[in-house]
Structure formats: structure tokens, C-alpha cells
Scaffold this active site. Structure first.
Site, PDB file in Angstrom:
ATOM      1  N   THR A 182     -20.421   3.863  13.736  1.00 19.87           N
ATOM      2  CA  THR A 182     -19.204   4.670  13.840  1.00 19.87           C
ATOM      3  C   THR A 182     -19.571   6.148  13.771  1.00 19.87           C
ATOM      4  OG1 THR A 182     -17.047   5.131  12.849  1.00 19.87           O
ATOM      5  CG2 THR A 182     -18.806   4.696  11.329  1.00 19.87           C
TER       6      THR A 182
ATOM      7  N   LYS B  11     -17.936   8.190   9.765  1.00 18.78           N
ATOM      8  CA  LYS B  11     -18.360   8.217   8.350  1.00 18.78           C
ATOM      9  C   LYS B  11     -19.512   9.219   8.187  1.00 18.78           C
ATOM     10  CE  LYS B  11     -16.573   3.529   8.051  1.00 18.78           C
ATOM     11  NZ  LYS B  11     -15.199   3.742   7.634  1.00 18.78           N
TER      12      LYS B  11
ATOM     13  N   ARG C 241       0.825  -1.219   0.000  1.00 20.48           N
ATOM     14  CA  ARG C 241       0.000   0.000   0.000  1.00 20.48           C
ATOM     15  C   ARG C 241       0.851   1.256   0.000  1.00 20.48           C
ATOM     16  NH1 ARG C 241      -3.598  -3.252   3.571  1.00 20.48           N
ATOM     17  NH2 ARG C 241      -5.562  -3.377   2.412  1.00 20.48           N
TER      18      ARG C 241
ATOM     19  N   THR D 162      -8.554  -6.758   0.191  1.00 18.29           N
ATOM     20  CA  THR D 162      -9.804  -6.099   0.585  1.00 18.29           C
ATOM     21  C   THR D 162     -10.963  -6.636  -0.261  1.00 18.29           C
ATOM     22  OG1 THR D 162      -8.486  -4.154   1.094  1.00 18.29           O
ATOM     23  CG2 THR D 162     -10.859  -3.837   1.038  1.00 18.29           C
TER      24      THR D 162
HETATM   25  N1  PMP Z   1     -17.251  -1.760  10.286  1.00 19.13           N
HETATM   26  C1  PMP Z   1     -17.190  -1.594   8.957  1.00 19.13           C
HETATM   27  C2  PMP Z   1     -18.157  -2.338   8.102  1.00 19.13           C
HETATM   28  C3  PMP Z   1     -16.237  -0.737   8.374  1.00 19.13           C
HETATM   29  O1  PMP Z   1     -16.176  -0.590   7.058  1.00 19.13           O
HETATM   30  C4  PMP Z   1     -15.341  -0.041   9.225  1.00 19.13           C
HETATM   31  C5  PMP Z   1     -14.289   0.929   8.703  1.00 19.13           C
HETATM   32  N2  PMP Z   1     -14.165   1.117   7.403  1.00 19.13           N
HETATM   33  C6  PMP Z   1     -15.434  -0.261  10.605  1.00 19.13           C
HETATM   34  C7  PMP Z   1     -16.391  -1.109  11.100  1.00 19.13           C
HETATM   35  C8  PMP Z   1     -14.494   0.461  11.540  1.00 19.13           C
HETATM   36  O2  PMP Z   1     -14.947   1.736  11.770  1.00 19.13           O
HETATM   37  P1  PMP Z   1     -13.930   2.926  12.183  1.00 19.13           P
HETATM   38  O3  PMP Z   1     -13.348   3.440  10.920  1.00 19.13           O
HETATM   39  O4  PMP Z   1     -14.804   3.887  12.901  1.00 19.13           O
HETATM   40  O5  PMP Z   1     -12.901   2.318  13.064  1.00 19.13           O
END
Ligand code: PMP
Length: 409
Positions: free
Chosen positions: A243, A246, A20, A362
């Protein structure tokens, strides 16, 4: 010897195309989705198309003002873990507000969404004797890690496949503890889980339900409380996880559940107990953002309207949006790791479009993609520029277009 062993790991990563490289971008306050690249002048700004700041709330004046005011009053750090001096007044307000949002008795805030999944699942699986966990195969790394850090039996069901889930549930005695863990909106495919059907199975087979609503909260449901709220079935989910990083635009994670569940996690989860709490400025910003998103549909309405425009434009141009997508997340299929990287580089350098390539692990090899997110702040002109940039890059690298279609949502 150790340096050599570790260097080999990196070498393997580089050889497999999975190494990355971070693009350093600096978001410009008040001008999101514009950002500057480090080392470049301001007039060479790029348009960010892959941010999880889905509603642009990180820049909202109410949110930034709340953070600034809290810094003036309380300073920067929180000073300790929740149990040792780190529970300030903004925390109490945020936890009651989150509980109210999800129609639950209580909520518990963690420093990150990752930590909230990891710590909660680890804790429940260690406390519930002989618990089997049923986990969707596309669940996020934080869920997988929480499960793997315990000795609990884990049955992985095919993505969104309720028949397969039922086949696995039938194998367990009815009175043995079970948890079904799944997400509402999946971040790489943009699809939605069969929440109601999973709740039906959970009731039938006596399982707890744990839903990750990270990619839904703020964007769906009345007051933006997510997909379970949209269906009016929050009461059928035992634990709703989310969270603040986002849709809410700040940082931090949480779970909302019954008083009993929250009290247990608060009291036993080491990932909650033994870490410093979020600073007052951050929690105050979360409060301001959450209050706004509860009271106003503006950001989510504009998001959905612009998603529809972008989807239609890309469809008409034959840019392949993966069919799974039924949300604001538009995955554009490239299908080859190197092409994905090359295309991202050209998009950035020639078109000033920032889209991070999404490669294995990913997503599966052969499904490398861009994950495109429009936000309320993107203009219609920027949408058309993105479309033209993608067409140019697809032609340049011979990436496969799909037949032009008028499919709309
Ligand atoms: N759950 C999902 C489905 C996610 O995509 C992510 C982060 N991309 C998280 C949990 C973790 O959340 P955070 O970025 O707040 O640590």
C-alpha cells in the site's frame, strides 16, 4: 419495512458493543503527531499514537511539495480509468519504481491497498481452473473478501502454522493450481510470518505465493522494500502486494510480479479496470516518498530506535505489550471491550492521547487492545507522557498490569 430491518442491524451492533464512533481529528501540517479535535482550539491538540502513517511521510516536505507541484501542472482529478485517459506520466514512473523496489519485472497500481488484494485474488481465482487457495486465518478483510467473491475452494490454515499449512496442501493433487496467501507483518499482533518456510512449502507443493507486505514496506529490508527483501527472497514470492497509505504516507495500493501476472491482472481484474485512477498529485507524492525511502534509511532507523525506547518504557512500567509483537506495532492488551472504550475516552479527554480502541470483530473477544505506533516524529518526552498516561488509566480502571520486566528487543 426496510428502514426497520436496517435499524435492527445497528441496534444489534450497539448492544454487542461493536458500534463504531469516529473521533474527528485534524492533523496539523508540520506538527505531526499533533492533531486538533474538531470543535476544540489549537492549543488543545492531542498526540496521535495509532496512525498507520508509520514514518510520518504524509508530512514530509518533499512529498507535500511534489503533490502541490502536480496540482499546479495537472489540476486535481485524473479524469478517467487507467484505460480511458487516466494513465498519466507519474503512473509510469511509480510502477517502474515499485517493480525495481521489489526486484520484480512489473508492478500495477490500484486506488487502494484493499482494492489491490480484492481485485487480484478475485481475478486469479476466477481465471485459474479448480484453484484452491490457502489463506492464513488472520489475513486482512480485503484478502478474505477477494476469496469469498469467487467459488474457489479455500483452506484456512492456523495463524503462521506451517505444519497445518502442509497438512492442507498434501490433500490436493500436485498438478492442481494452488495459491498460498499470507501477510509478512500482521497488523493487530505485530508478529511476522515464516516467509521462507512458506516459500519452501509452495515450491514443494507447486503453489503460487501471494504476500501482503502492507505493514512492512518502508520499515524493513534494504531500501525499505519489506520483509521478503530483508530475507533476500523476493524472487521466491510470485506476487508482492503493498500500500502507499502507510509507510509511504499517501494512498493507493499495488502488486509487483512477473510481466505475465501483471498483464493478466491489468487485462482481466474488474476492480482494476472499472475504476478511476489516482490523481497526478497523489501519484507524484507517492513517487517522491518512495524515492526518498529507497535512498535514505533515516526514517526507518529513527522509527526502530524509538520503538525500542517505547517498548522498554512500557515493559518497565508493567504495561502489557502482547508477546506476539516483534515489530514497530505494539499491541497493548486491555482484554475487555467496555474497559478499552472507557480507557480510550479517558486517555483522550484527560491526557490528550489519541488511541483508538480495537475491539471485536477486528480482534477476538477478550483480547481487546490498543495498537500503539510510535513514529520518527514522536519525541522522547511524548513517549514518557504516554507511559504515564497509560499507568494512570490502567490504575483508574483496574486494568491488569504485568510483572515489570526488562525484556527488550
Ligand atoms: N492489507 C492489510 C494487511 C491491511 O491492514 C490493510 C489496511 N489496513 C490493507 C491491506 C488495505 O490497505 P489500504 O488501507 O491501502 O486500502
Amino acid at each position: 419495512m426496510y428502514a426497520e430491518l436496517l435499524k435492527n442491524k445497528i441496534q444489534l451492533l450497539k448492544e454487542s458493543g461493536q458500534y463504531r464512533e469516529f473521533v474527528t481529528i485534524n492533523r496539523i501540517r508540520g506538527q505531526y503527531p499533533l492533531a486538533t479535535l474538531s470543535g476544540k482550539k489549537n492549543d488543545q491538540s492531542v498526540v496521535v499514537w495509532c496512525s498507520n502513517d508509520y514514518l510520518g511521510m504524509s508530512q514530509h516536505p518533499l512529498v507535500t511539495a511534489a503533490a502541490q507541484e502536480a496540482i499546479q501542472l495537472f489540476g486535481v482529478g485524473s479524469g478517467g480509468s487507467r484505460n480511458i485517459g487516466g494513465t498519466h506520466k507519474h503512473y509510469n514512473r511509480l510502477e517502474s519504481s515499485l517493480a525495481d523496489w521489489h526486484n520484480k519485472e512489473a508492478a500495477l497500481v490500484f486506488p487502494t491497498g484493499y482494492g489491490s488484494n480484492d481485485a487480484t485474488l478475485q481475478c486469479l481465482l476466477r481465471l485459474l481452473p479448480d484453484c484452491t487457495i490457502f489463506s492464513d486465518e488472520l489475513n486482512h478483510a480485503s484478502i478474505i473478501n477477494g476469496i469469498r467473491s469467487t467459488k474457489a475452494a479455500c483452506a484456512v490454515f492456523r495463524h503462521n502454522d506451517v505444519s497445518h499449512l502442509e497438512e492442507l496442501l498434501v490433500e490436493q493433487p500436485i498438478d492442481q493450481p494452488k495459491i498460498i496467501v499470507f501477510e509478512s507483518v500482521y497488523s493487530m499482533d505485530g508478529d511476522v510470518s515464516p516467509i521462507k518456510e512458506i516459500c519452501d512449502l509452495a515450491e514443494q507443493y507447486n503453489a503460487l505465493t501471494f504476500i501482503d507486505e502492507v505493514h512492512a514496506i518502508g520499515m524493513y529490508g534494504p531500501r525499505g522494500a519489506g520483509k521478503a527483501a530483508e530475507l533476500g527472497i523476493e524472487h521466491r514470492l510470485d506476487i508482492i502486494q503493498g500500500t502507499m497509505a502507510k509507510g509511504i504516507g499517501v494512498i493507493g495500493g499495488y502488486i509487483a510480479a512477473s510481466n505475465e501476472i501483471i498483464d493478466v491482472i491489468r487485462s482481466f481484474a474488474s476492480g482494476f479496470i472499472f475504476t478511476t485512477s489516482l490523481p497526478p498529485s497523489i501519484v507524484a507524492a507517492c513517487n517522491a516518498s518512495l524515492e526518498h525511502l529507497k535512498a535514505s534509511n533515516h526514517e526507518r532507523d529513527v522509527l526502530h530506535r524509538k520503538t525500542k525506547i517505547l517498548r522498554e518504557e512500557l515493559n518497565r512500567a508493567g504495561i502489557p505489550i502482547m508477546k506476539s509483537s516483534e515489530t514497530h506495532i505494539l499491541p497493548v492488551l486491555i482484554g475487555e471491550a467496555q474497559k478499552c472504550k472507557d480507557a480510550a475516552k479517558r486517555l483522550l479527554e484527560r491526557h490528550r492521547v489519541y488511541l483508538q480502541p480495537i475491539n471485536s470483530p477486528t480482534v477476538p473477544v477478550g483480547t481487546e487492545r490498543f495498537r500503539v505506533n510510535v513514529t520518527p516524529n514522536h519525541t522522547e518526552e511524548q513517549i514518557l507522557q504516554l507511559k504515564d498516561a497509560l499507568i494512570e488509566v490502567f490504575n483508574h480502571f483496574d486494568i491488569v498490569f504485568v510483572e515489570q520486566s526488562d525484556v527488550t528487543m
